[in-house]
Design an enzyme around this catalytic site. Structure first.
Site, short mmCIF file in Angstrom:
data_model
loop_
_atom_site.label_atom_id
_atom_site.label_comp_id
_atom_site.label_asym_id
_atom_site.label_seq_id
_atom_site.Cartn_x
_atom_site.Cartn_y
_atom_site.Cartn_z
N HIS A 355 2.25 15.61 -2.70
CA HIS A 355 2.63 14.09 -3.16
C HIS A 355 3.35 13.51 -2.13
O HIS A 355 3.93 12.61 -2.39
CB HIS A 355 3.57 14.44 -4.48
N LYS A 534 11.23 0.93 -8.84
CA LYS A 534 10.92 2.20 -8.13
C LYS A 534 11.92 2.88 -7.71
O LYS A 534 13.16 2.28 -7.70
CB LYS A 534 9.62 2.19 -7.11
N ARG A 535 12.15 4.22 -7.24
CA ARG A 535 13.31 4.83 -6.69
C ARG A 535 13.62 4.03 -5.30
O ARG A 535 12.76 3.38 -4.64
CB ARG A 535 12.88 6.28 -6.09
N LYS A 540 10.32 2.66 0.86
CA LYS A 540 10.09 1.69 -0.19
C LYS A 540 10.19 0.19 0.06
O LYS A 540 9.79 -0.64 -0.34
CB LYS A 540 10.22 1.96 -1.51
N THR A 642 2.10 4.74 -8.53
CA THR A 642 1.22 4.38 -9.68
C THR A 642 1.80 3.26 -10.38
O THR A 642 0.88 2.64 -11.16
CB THR A 642 1.54 5.69 -10.54
N LYS A 646 -0.02 -0.03 -12.66
CA LYS A 646 0.57 -0.65 -13.98
C LYS A 646 0.71 -1.99 -13.97
O LYS A 646 0.12 -2.82 -14.86
CB LYS A 646 1.71 0.36 -14.14
#
Ligand code: 26V
Length: 800
Positions: A355, A534-535, A540, A642, A646
């Site tokens: 992952h 998100k984290r 990111k 993910t 969504k």
């Protein structure tokens, strides 16, 4: 609906709730509290779930089918009550029954604790997979740890993240069944006596693993699998000698020590730290699961050589990778198979999902620590490694280097299939971390692009959109999400598109009202809702988003009469408690929000908010109300994502890079319905080699330079002007995540978003096409891929 279960009317459902309130909880309706109503409703739903669960279990045994076991340190399941009601198609009955009883449906649902037994994407994926496994009628079981404390609760003090323990078990919930009969002793430490071919491991510390089972119901209640979570307890819970001496603290010590193993979820998913307790947790889960799996196998089969044909064990990342050596140990040392045969059977049974490619998150254990806790397993790892090296003499990638055990390489060698979670990520696995092993085993790596369950992430969380879809194409999409394609012709029907757009406005109004009432955030639903949740991690790039926000603020101030598209920038997410840079990003966003939101000149056009304590429940609230999905990671770093799926499914187009599953989302929804920017993964790797790449980018973009300057001059922290100098130094210096080099193109893409949003019809069409073309991203499709390509498992439902 399960065939043996009669369908429920509102009346009979109401009676079931009242019966449970009275006889299961001993409460008179006149004195029942919200929690009592919630529990009574849960039990009424649970009765139905249990019926399906038993019939599924019976059918699995009767069929003698292959079983799938999903081993994961994390299951981020969130709340389960609404999920059960939706999957059993009991929404109308539940609403009606509660109304007759004077209770509000939403209010009762909101009382349930959110089980946060995971950090982020990896744990949520495991939860979606369990639901899809049940929907597809694949005999399967999830194994994890029943953490007493899930992921910490986040709040802000002066803009800074504060962490408080999460105590989901303090409130009652209806979903787990304690299984005192399913207990195993798990050993640590001790020594190993070799006698000829075999070895006898005698641990010197023992804890007991006790099972707690949660049924996981699939669509229409046609099937239910089990999530089995292990809780740690002492073998001898109480030391009577100490007690008799009057030392009460010492008397309770064994229990306290043993319980630490399942006490708390490690909240750091960014840097591997090699902590002893973490390794103990990993072995605890894995050993208990394997014992349980083999016990079940033995009860049905008598030849252990049938293991790979009857059992598939999936390792969710390397966290349960000790399953390789543990299975070999059991087969060889305990059951007397030759070492080679034990290896072959283990490999045929195990498979491994990677992952992340981030080097700092790849697990490796110091051999001293590993050998102290698992002395026999260290010997077995060495033997596995030697056997692999002997077969592949040119090999340089060992699973035993730098006096460590490399869990990625171990997992690769012990698995018959290794998969990545998006096409790009799988490709990068082959050319980077697993390049050499891939060369030796070219058929082993396969791709299974992630997916999300449409029952939770559309049907339950976005009922308005779900009902428009039902009106338009019927209900077949619930378990065949590709049917959303049939919405496509309707995007050119003005009346239909109006309804689609109105639903988004309604969802935004709901969110705005909730934010005003509970978060003190006032937002105008007419603004574009631009969301990044998100984290918090440098890769990111939440800091790139806030820099662009700052640049936009400055641009509006400089020219307030220009044609600006009003935006609400929403953020949510947790930072690992020891990840100080990520915590600084949170504080910067909060500080910047305070200044920007107080500016009367820009107020009509720009508003910023960071919502605390992001979790599954908050995601379910935010995603249906999003106009724009921020998926802006440095290309090559986000394995899949993910959340991106969504958002697209719920009609929020993406502004994003060519990273992870963004690539495939763009292919499916169409390039014209996706706001692409930034360098490709190859370009990022090349750019990093250029000395001073950040400085060049800053010199070429005055907006970026001006935004960065605010981090140094105390614009957002007048009482401490150098508070954000660290972030500025990082970005102006090495800028490993290429924020500066991507900024200019990000700004351009965002202005394209602004322009597109000014055309409401065009925007609604784009949003609707995102919904219509996201059907491929169902976790049902992903699980069918695992069943066919990795597990060789079959559905036991006639019409799944
Ligand atoms: C890593 C570690 C490192 C060691 C200590 C504890 C710990 C706990 C969790 C993790 C997980 C990091 C990997 C992860 O969550 N990856 C995410 O997986 C998602 C599902 O495949 C994927 O969508 C995200 O892109 C990826 O970041």
């Amino acid at each position: 609906m399960n065939m043996n279960t009669p369908s429920l009317t509102t009346e009979s459902f109401r009676d079931a709730i009242l019966r449970h309130l009275t006889y299961s909880f001993g409460k008179d309706p006149a004195h029942a509290m919200l929690e009592d109503w919630r529990m009574a409703l849960s039990y009424a739903v649970r009765d139905r779930i249990v019926d399906s669960w038993f019939s599924a279990t019976r059918r699995s045994y009767e069929a003698g089918a292959k079983r799938v076991y999903y081993l994961s340190m994390e299951f981020l399941i969130g709340r389960l009550l609404e999920d059960g009601i939706v999957n059993l198609e009991l929404v109308d009955q539940a609403k009606g029954a509660l109304a007759e009883l004077g209770q509000d449906y939403q209010n009762v649902l909101a009382d349930e604790p959110d089980a946060a037994l995971g950090n982020g994407g990896l744990g949520r994926l495991a939860a979606c997979f369990l639901e899809s496994l049940s929907t597809l009628g694949c005999p399967a079981m999830g194994y994890g740890i029943r953490y007493e404390h899930g992921l910490f609760r986040q709040s802000f003090r002066d803009g800074r993240q504060c962490e408080a323990p999460e105590t989901w078990l303090l409130q009652r919930h209806a979903w787990e069944f304690e299984r005192p009969e399913a207990r195993f002793r798990i050993g640590f430490g001790g020594d190993v006596k070799i006698t000829g071919e075999r070895a006898l491991w005698t641990p010197d510390e023992m804890v007991e693993a006790e099972a707690f089972d949660t049924p996981v119901i699939g669509w229409k209640g046609r099937w239910a699998n089990t999530l089995r979570l292990w809780s740690a307890r002492a073998v001898d819970p109480f030391d009577l000698d100490s007690f008799n001496r009057g030392d009460f603290a010492a008397a309770a010590q064994p229990e306290a020590l043993a319980r630490t193993i399942s006490r708390v979820l490690y909240p750091d998913d960014t840097t591997e730290q090699g902590k002893e307790l973490r390794l103990k947790q990993e072995f605890f889960l894995t050993a208990a699961a394997l014992r349980d799996i083999l016990r079940r196998f033995d009860s049905e089969h008598d030849d252990i050589r049938a293991l790979p044909s009857k059992v598939a064990i999936q390792l969710n990342d390397t966290h349960p990778a000790v399953a390789g050596p543990e299975l070999v140990r059991i087969l060889h040392d305990e059951r007397g198979l030759s070492f080679d045969e034990a290896m072959t059977l283990a490999q045929g049974t195990l498979s491994y999902t990677n992952h992340t490619l981030l080097p700092e998150a790849l697990e490796s254990w110091p051999e001293g620590l590993f050998g102290k806790l698992l002395p026999r397993h260290l010997q077995i790892v060495d033997r596995i490694d030697a056997a692999h090296a002997a077969r592949h003499p040119s090999r340089t990638q060992s699973m035993r280097a730098d006096h460590e055990v490399k869990m990625g390489n171990l997992s690769f060698v012990m698995a018959h299939k290794v998969n990545g979670v998006s096409a790009l990520h799988t490709g990068l696995m082959k050319t980077t971390v697993f390049e050499e092993l891939h060369g030796l085993h070219p058929d082993r790596i396969v791709n299974q692009t992630n997916g999300v369950t449409p029952r939770r992430w559309l049907l339950a969380c976005n009922p308005l959109l779900a009902s428009l879809i039902n009106d338009t194409i019927g209900e077949g999409w619930f378990d065949d999400l590709e049917q959303l394609k049939r919405l496509e012709p309707h995007v050119d029907d003005a009346a239909w598109l109006d309804r689609y757009a109105q639903i988004k406005r309604d969802n935004k109004a709901d969110l705005a009202q909730w934010m005003a009432e509970t978060q003190g955030v006032k937002a105008d639903p007419a603004m574009m809702f631009d969301i990044q949740i998100k984290r918090i991690h440098e890769y990111k790039r939440q800091h790139m988003n806030i820099l662009e926000t700052i640049a936009l603020w400055q641009a509006i101030k400089a020219d307030p009469d220009a044609h600006w598209t009003p935006r609400l920038k929403l953020f949510a997410g947790k930072a690992a408690p020891g990840y100080f840079f990520a915590k600084d990003i949170i504080r910067l966003i909060n500080d910047a929000a305070e200044v920007i939101n107080a500016d009367p000149v820009t107020a009509p056009f720009l508003k910023v908010a960071f919502l605390p304590n992001y979790n599954v429940t908050l995601a379910e609230r935010l995603i249906p109300a999003a106009d724009l999905s921020e998926q802006i990671s440095t290309a090559g770093k986000e394995a899949s994502g993910t959340g991106n799926m969504k958002f697209a499914l719920n009609g929020a187009p993406t502004v994003g890079t060519l990273d992870g599953a963004n690539v495939e989302i763009r292919e499916h929804v169409g390039a014209e319905n996706f706001f692409l920017f930034g360098m490709t993964a190859e370009e990022v790797m090349e750019r990093r080699k250029i000395d001073g790449h950040a400085a060049h980018a800053i010199a070429a973009d005055p907006r970026l330079a001006a935004a960065l300057a605010t981090l140094r001059d105390g614009t957002f922290s007048p009482e401490e002007p150098d508070r954000y100098a660290g972030i500025a130094d990082n970005l102006e210096g090495a800028d490993y995540f290429t924020v500066c080099s991507d900024f200019t193109d990000y700004w351009r893409a965002q202005r394209e978003v602004d322009a597109a949003y000014r055309d409401p019809k065009g925007w609604a069409r784009m949003a609707a096409l995102n919904t219509a073309r996201s059907g491929w991203f169902s976790s049902d499709r992903t699980i069918q891929g695992y069943m066919a390509d990795i597990w060789g498992a079959e559905s036991l439902l006639r019409n799944p």
